[in-house]
Write a protein that holds these residues in place. Structure first.
Motif, PDB file in Angstrom:
ATOM      1  N   LEU A  59       3.256  -1.971   8.838  1.00 20.36           N
ATOM      2  CA  LEU A  59       4.601  -1.859   8.273  1.00 20.36           C
ATOM      3  C   LEU A  59       4.717  -2.995   7.276  1.00 20.36           C
ATOM      4  O   LEU A  59       4.632  -4.163   7.657  1.00 20.36           O
ATOM      5  CB  LEU A  59       5.669  -2.040   9.356  1.00 20.36           C
ATOM      6  N   CYS A  60       4.890  -2.669   6.003  1.00 16.27           N
ATOM      7  CA  CYS A  60       4.812  -3.699   4.975  1.00 16.27           C
ATOM      8  C   CYS A  60       5.983  -3.613   3.996  1.00 16.27           C
ATOM      9  O   CYS A  60       6.294  -2.535   3.487  1.00 16.27           O
ATOM     10  CB  CYS A  60       3.483  -3.540   4.234  1.00 16.27           C
ATOM     11  N   THR A  68       2.406  -8.047  -4.022  1.00  9.39           N
ATOM     12  CA  THR A  68       3.329  -7.002  -3.591  1.00  9.39           C
ATOM     13  C   THR A  68       2.751  -6.243  -2.408  1.00  9.39           C
ATOM     14  O   THR A  68       1.527  -6.183  -2.218  1.00  9.39           O
ATOM     15  CB  THR A  68       3.631  -5.993  -4.721  1.00  9.39           C
ATOM     16  N   GLY A  69       3.638  -5.659  -1.635  1.00 12.61           N
ATOM     17  CA  GLY A  69       3.208  -4.860  -0.502  1.00 12.61           C
ATOM     18  C   GLY A  69       2.387  -3.660  -0.934  1.00 12.61           C
ATOM     19  O   GLY A  69       1.399  -3.309  -0.281  1.00 12.61           O
ATOM     20  N   VAL A  70       2.778  -3.032  -2.033  1.00  7.60           N
ATOM     21  CA  VAL A  70       2.039  -1.860  -2.506  1.00  7.60           C
ATOM     22  C   VAL A  70       0.609  -2.244  -2.869  1.00  7.60           C
ATOM     23  O   VAL A  70      -0.349  -1.568  -2.478  1.00  7.60           O
ATOM     24  CB  VAL A  70       2.763  -1.178  -3.688  1.00  7.60           C
ATOM     25  N   SER A  71       0.419  -3.350  -3.585  1.00  2.00           N
ATOM     26  CA  SER A  71      -0.950  -3.745  -3.954  1.00  2.00           C
ATOM     27  C   SER A  71      -1.755  -4.093  -2.701  1.00  2.00           C
ATOM     28  O   SER A  71      -2.962  -3.825  -2.635  1.00  2.00           O
ATOM     29  CB  SER A  71      -0.951  -4.897  -4.955  1.00  2.00           C
ATOM     30  N   PHE A  72      -1.107  -4.671  -1.691  1.00  2.00           N
ATOM     31  CA  PHE A  72      -1.798  -4.982  -0.434  1.00  2.00           C
ATOM     32  C   PHE A  72      -2.197  -3.691   0.284  1.00  2.00           C
ATOM     33  O   PHE A  72      -3.313  -3.571   0.795  1.00  2.00           O
ATOM     34  CB  PHE A  72      -0.916  -5.864   0.449  1.00  2.00           C
ATOM     35  N   LEU A  89       5.549   1.808   4.239  1.00  2.00           N
ATOM     36  CA  LEU A  89       6.233   0.872   3.346  1.00  2.00           C
ATOM     37  C   LEU A  89       7.679   0.779   3.826  1.00  2.00           C
ATOM     38  O   LEU A  89       8.378   1.783   3.904  1.00  2.00           O
ATOM     39  CB  LEU A  89       6.159   1.380   1.905  1.00  2.00           C
ATOM     40  N   LEU A  90       8.100  -0.421   4.179  1.00  3.05           N
ATOM     41  CA  LEU A  90       9.450  -0.673   4.697  1.00  3.05           C
ATOM     42  C   LEU A  90      10.136  -1.593   3.706  1.00  3.05           C
ATOM     43  O   LEU A  90       9.919  -2.808   3.733  1.00  3.05           O
ATOM     44  CB  LEU A  90       9.366  -1.327   6.089  1.00  3.05           C
ATOM     45  N   THR A  91      10.911  -1.016   2.799  1.00  2.00           N
ATOM     46  CA  THR A  91      11.460  -1.834   1.725  1.00  2.00           C
ATOM     47  C   THR A  91      12.755  -1.246   1.174  1.00  2.00           C
ATOM     48  O   THR A  91      13.035  -0.066   1.352  1.00  2.00           O
ATOM     49  CB  THR A  91      10.421  -1.984   0.580  1.00  2.00           C
ATOM     50  N   GLY A  92      13.480  -2.082   0.507  1.00  2.00           N
ATOM     51  CA  GLY A  92      14.685  -1.632  -0.172  1.00  2.00           C
ATOM     52  C   GLY A  92      14.561  -1.815  -1.668  1.00  2.00           C
ATOM     53  O   GLY A  92      15.494  -1.551  -2.410  1.00  2.00           O
ATOM     54  N   GLN A  93      13.382  -2.271  -2.128  1.00  2.00           N
ATOM     55  CA  GLN A  93      13.274  -2.651  -3.534  1.00  2.00           C
ATOM     56  C   GLN A  93      12.123  -2.007  -4.292  1.00  2.00           C
ATOM     57  O   GLN A  93      11.878  -2.358  -5.436  1.00  2.00           O
ATOM     58  CB  GLN A  93      13.154  -4.168  -3.632  1.00  2.00           C
ATOM     59  N   ALA A  94      11.396  -1.098  -3.714  1.00  2.00           N
ATOM     60  CA  ALA A  94      10.311  -0.453  -4.453  1.00  2.00           C
ATOM     61  C   ALA A  94      10.919   0.580  -5.398  1.00  2.00           C
ATOM     62  O   ALA A  94      11.702   1.423  -4.984  1.00  2.00           O
ATOM     63  CB  ALA A  94       9.332   0.211  -3.502  1.00  2.00           C
TER      64      ALA A  94
END
Length: 165
Positions: A59-60, A68-72, A89-94
């Motif tokens: 969970l990133c 960034t989480g996506v690049s990871f 992907l756990l985000t509010g900003q992608a």
């Protein structure tokens, strides 16, 4: 007991604490680690691999200081040891471009927007872990009390039919 790792990565401690609280039901059966950076997550993964643990689910968050989480997630997808892990992907900003990259290049399994509901997160994690163990574990019966019982029993039935038992 478990050989499977759930890794949570977010640079905001209060978010990690909330995720960990939501995942408490899984603690008895999975190793759960929380890290506040990608660098720390890489250290946890290296240690887990040395201990023979497999990354089952990550969970990133996306927006983090050094990477960034996506690049990871893309990096994990390209590494042999972690490519089979379920990626959430756990985000509010992608933005849309980042999300498309995560889906196409990291083989993202699920996107959860912040803020999330605990029941929703537990359900998604259960479904992702169920899929993972069906694909990677030979002893599915031990997961019937923890994960999606119906899906696991169906997978057992399918395996028996496949092997003519």
């Amino acid at each position: 007991m478990s050989q499977y790792l759930i890794l949570c990565v977010d640079d905001e401690r209060y978010v990690l604490d909330s995720v960990l609280q939501d995942l408490e039901d899984f603690e008895e059966h999975f190793i759960i680690e929380a890290t506040e950076s990608v660098a720390e997550a890489k250290e946890v993964l290296a240690s887990a691999q040395q201990d023979g643990q497999q990354l089952a689910l990550i969970l990133c968050d996306h927006i983090m200081p050094e990477q960034t989480g996506v690049s990871f997630l893309v990096e994990l997808d390209h590494a042999k040891a972690t490519s089979q892990a379920k990626k959430v992907l756990l985000t509010g900003q992608a933005d849309l471009e980042d999300t498309v990259k995560a889906v196409n290049e990291a083989h993202l399994d699920y996107f959860i927007g912040k803020p999330w509901k605990g029941d929703e997160l537990r359900h998604i994690v259960t479904q992702q872990l169920t899929e993972y163990v069906i694909q990677h574990d030979d002893n599915l019966m031990r997961w019937t009390a923890v994960l999606d019982t119906e899906r696991i029993l169906n997978a057992l039935s399918d395996k028996r039919a496949q092997f003519g038992e």
